[in-house]
Design an enzyme around this catalytic site. Structure first.
Site, PDB file in Angstrom:
ATOM      1  N   PRO A  12       1.150  -1.303   0.015  1.00 31.29           N
ATOM      2  CA  PRO A  12       0.566   0.337  -0.303  1.00 31.29           C
ATOM      3  C   PRO A  12       1.196   1.025  -0.076  1.00 31.29           C
ATOM      4  O   PRO A  12       1.541   1.805   0.894  1.00 31.29           O
ATOM      5  CB  PRO A  12      -0.477  -0.453   1.289  1.00 31.29           C
ATOM      6  N   MET A  13       1.073   2.292  -1.251  1.00 28.11           N
ATOM      7  CA  MET A  13       1.369   3.076  -1.297  1.00 28.11           C
ATOM      8  C   MET A  13       0.760   4.421  -1.485  1.00 28.11           C
ATOM      9  O   MET A  13       0.348   4.740  -2.926  1.00 28.11           O
ATOM     10  CB  MET A  13       2.840   3.211  -1.790  1.00 28.11           C
ATOM     11  N   VAL A  14       0.799   5.552  -0.882  1.00 30.56           N
ATOM     12  CA  VAL A  14       0.461   6.559  -0.543  1.00 30.56           C
ATOM     13  C   VAL A  14       0.750   7.295  -2.316  1.00 30.56           C
ATOM     14  O   VAL A  14       1.773   7.619  -2.334  1.00 30.56           O
ATOM     15  CB  VAL A  14      -0.149   8.009   0.405  1.00 30.56           C
ATOM     16  N   GLN A  88      -6.728  -1.172   1.984  1.00 33.09           N
ATOM     17  CA  GLN A  88      -6.771  -0.429   3.501  1.00 33.09           C
ATOM     18  C   GLN A  88      -7.039   0.643   3.623  1.00 33.09           C
ATOM     19  O   GLN A  88      -7.460   1.525   3.220  1.00 33.09           O
ATOM     20  CB  GLN A  88      -4.618  -0.631   3.461  1.00 33.09           C
ATOM     21  N   CYS A 117       2.194   2.890   8.982  1.00 38.17           N
ATOM     22  CA  CYS A 117       2.801   4.121   8.215  1.00 38.17           C
ATOM     23  C   CYS A 117       3.613   5.348   9.417  1.00 38.17           C
ATOM     24  O   CYS A 117       2.576   5.745  10.052  1.00 38.17           O
ATOM     25  CB  CYS A 117       2.036   4.234   7.706  1.00 38.17           C
ATOM     26  N   HIS A 188       6.158  -4.670   8.725  1.00 37.81           N
ATOM     27  CA  HIS A 188       7.709  -4.454   7.870  1.00 37.81           C
ATOM     28  C   HIS A 188       8.880  -4.609   9.246  1.00 37.81           C
ATOM     29  O   HIS A 188       8.727  -3.789   9.506  1.00 37.81           O
ATOM     30  CB  HIS A 188       6.825  -2.907   7.504  1.00 37.81           C
ATOM     31  N   ASN A 222       7.964  -7.417   4.650  1.00 42.04           N
ATOM     32  CA  ASN A 222       7.795  -5.968   3.828  1.00 42.04           C
ATOM     33  C   ASN A 222       9.194  -5.818   4.210  1.00 42.04           C
ATOM     34  O   ASN A 222       9.370  -5.843   5.491  1.00 42.04           O
ATOM     35  CB  ASN A 222       6.253  -5.130   4.190  1.00 42.04           C
ATOM     36  N   ALA A 249       7.749  -2.027  -2.130  1.00 42.53           N
ATOM     37  CA  ALA A 249       7.456  -1.226  -2.204  1.00 42.53           C
ATOM     38  C   ALA A 249       7.826  -0.651  -3.325  1.00 42.53           C
ATOM     39  O   ALA A 249       7.598  -0.177  -4.350  1.00 42.53           O
ATOM     40  CB  ALA A 249       6.893  -0.397  -0.701  1.00 42.53           C
TER      41      ALA A 249
END
Length: 384
Positions: A12-14, A88, A117, A188, A222, A249
């Site tokens: 999941p990456m903004v 997410q 995060c 992570h 991750n 990622a």
């Protein structure tokens, strides 16, 4: 129900995890893809719309001003994502997390809670890695999601965390999380204060996996995984377990083709050229926002390439397409698009000035009309 064990997935990456990137990753072999984190309250505000032109499902926030367009929050393409998309949510409230998840559950394959995060936009309201400091809240969120969303819809609930300060604290948290009824845990392997340039801590992955296995929970790792070949090497030689999954990622942000099952050199030129062309195709097909397209191109195109600046100067999909046509297979420029881009800016400026003049004239006309209405008509004397 979707399974996670042994899968290689997109993180999941903004900004980087929008639809074109997800579809490109799937096209190159990603087993699952995560959406960018969407905050619970934002999702609750959304209206679900079926976009017949793109064959997508869009979640939009209606505009409060009639003349302004609605805001697109999330877009999915069911034809390719229906069984591989994990959504997410950012939340610090069991009630809001449940409400948000119920809003989108029929269009996704699973719900994931962001508890890893460390960025301010996540933690300032107790979300993201801030949940690691409030494990009671985190566990309650997961239990409520499992009870009210996951079980009724036969969809998995998962959570993504970071390592705590000590191994003992991390393992204790993992035990608590696995007891909530979740299906998957993503770890992570860095602590909250660690940055991505620092090597992940992988000393006790086996112990984390043992706890997960005892609770029938799958584990995804991750941190610094480069591509599928590297993932298989980690499974065979480091983790010594093919049931542990991997999440990519940063490397996938720079090149969404890293999920390929083969890593043969491309005959079409440098890998970034191939990735750049393909990404623009996906972005164009699904009407991607120009700002997001430019962001992804800034990640895919090397900073030393002249095309890094060329794409940065673009302000429309048409300009991006024109610049792309100047890109040779070897990464060099067929022609310099600078003159074209300068003409675009000149036309943009001229249009802006013309609109400003027209607006000023309308104001003057309205002002004159207003003064005319205010004038009083003096009646003539009746005794003349």
């Amino acid at each position: 129900m979707v399974t996670y064990a042994g899968k290689l997935v997109l993180a999941p990456m903004v900004r980087a995890g929008e639809l074109p990137t997800r579809l490109m990753a799937l096209a190159h072999g990603a087993d699952l893809v995560w959406s960018p984190e969407i905050i619970d309250k934002k999702l609750i505000q959304c209206v679900r719309k079926e976009n017949t032109a793109l064959q997508t499902v869009d979640y939009v926030v209606p505009s409060k001003v009639q003349t302004r367009p609605e805001t697109l929050v999330f877009r999915t393409y069911p034809k390719l994502e229906s069984s591989k998309l994990i959504f997410q949510i950012g939340s610090a409230s069991p009630a809001l997390a449940t409400q948000a998840a119920l809003k989108v559950i029929n269009d996704v394959s699973g719900i994931d809670i962001n508890a890893g995060c460390p960025k301010h936009f996540s933690i300032h309201s107790g979300m993201g890695s801030a949940l690691l400091r409030t494990p009671d809240t985190l566990c309650l969120i997961l239990k409520e999601l499992v009870k009210n969303v996951g079980n009724p819809h036969s969809k998995p609930i998962s959570v993504k965390i970071r390592l705590l300060d000590t191994k003992q604290d991390t393992l204790q948290l993992v035990k608590r999380l696995c007891a909530t009824g979740i299906t998957n845990l993503t770890v992570h392997c860095r602590k909250t204060e660690m940055r991505n340039r620092e090597q992940p801590i992988t000393d006790y992955i086996a112990e984390i996996y043992e706890i997960c296995q005892a609770n029938n929970v799958s584990l995804i790792v991750n941190g610094a995984i480069r591509d599928r070949s590297h993932f298989h090497d980690l499974q065979a030689n480091h983790w010594k377990n093919t049931n542990i999954g991997g999440m990519i990622a940063e490397c996938a942000e720079r090149d969404p083709t890293v999920f390929d099952h083969t890593s043969k050199p491309s005959e079409d030129g440098p890998s970034w050229v191939v990735a750049c062309r393909e990404f623009i195709q996906w972005a164009t097909k699904f009407d991607n926002h120009i700002g997001n397209t430019k962001y992804m191109l800034s990640r895919i195109v090397p900073g030393k390439s002249v095309f890094f600046q060329y794409f940065a100067r673009c302000k429309s999909p048409e300009e991006v397409s024109f610049v792309l046509k100047q890109l040779n297979d070897d990464g060099s420029a067929q022609t310099d698009p600078s003159e074209y881009l300068e003409n675009c800016r000149a036309q943009e400026k001229a249009l802006k000035n013309a609109n400003a003049i027209a607006k000023q004239k309308r104001k003057q006309t309205d002002h004159i009309g207003s003064d005319t209405k205010k004038q009083k008509v003096v009646p003539l004397p009746t005794d003349i």
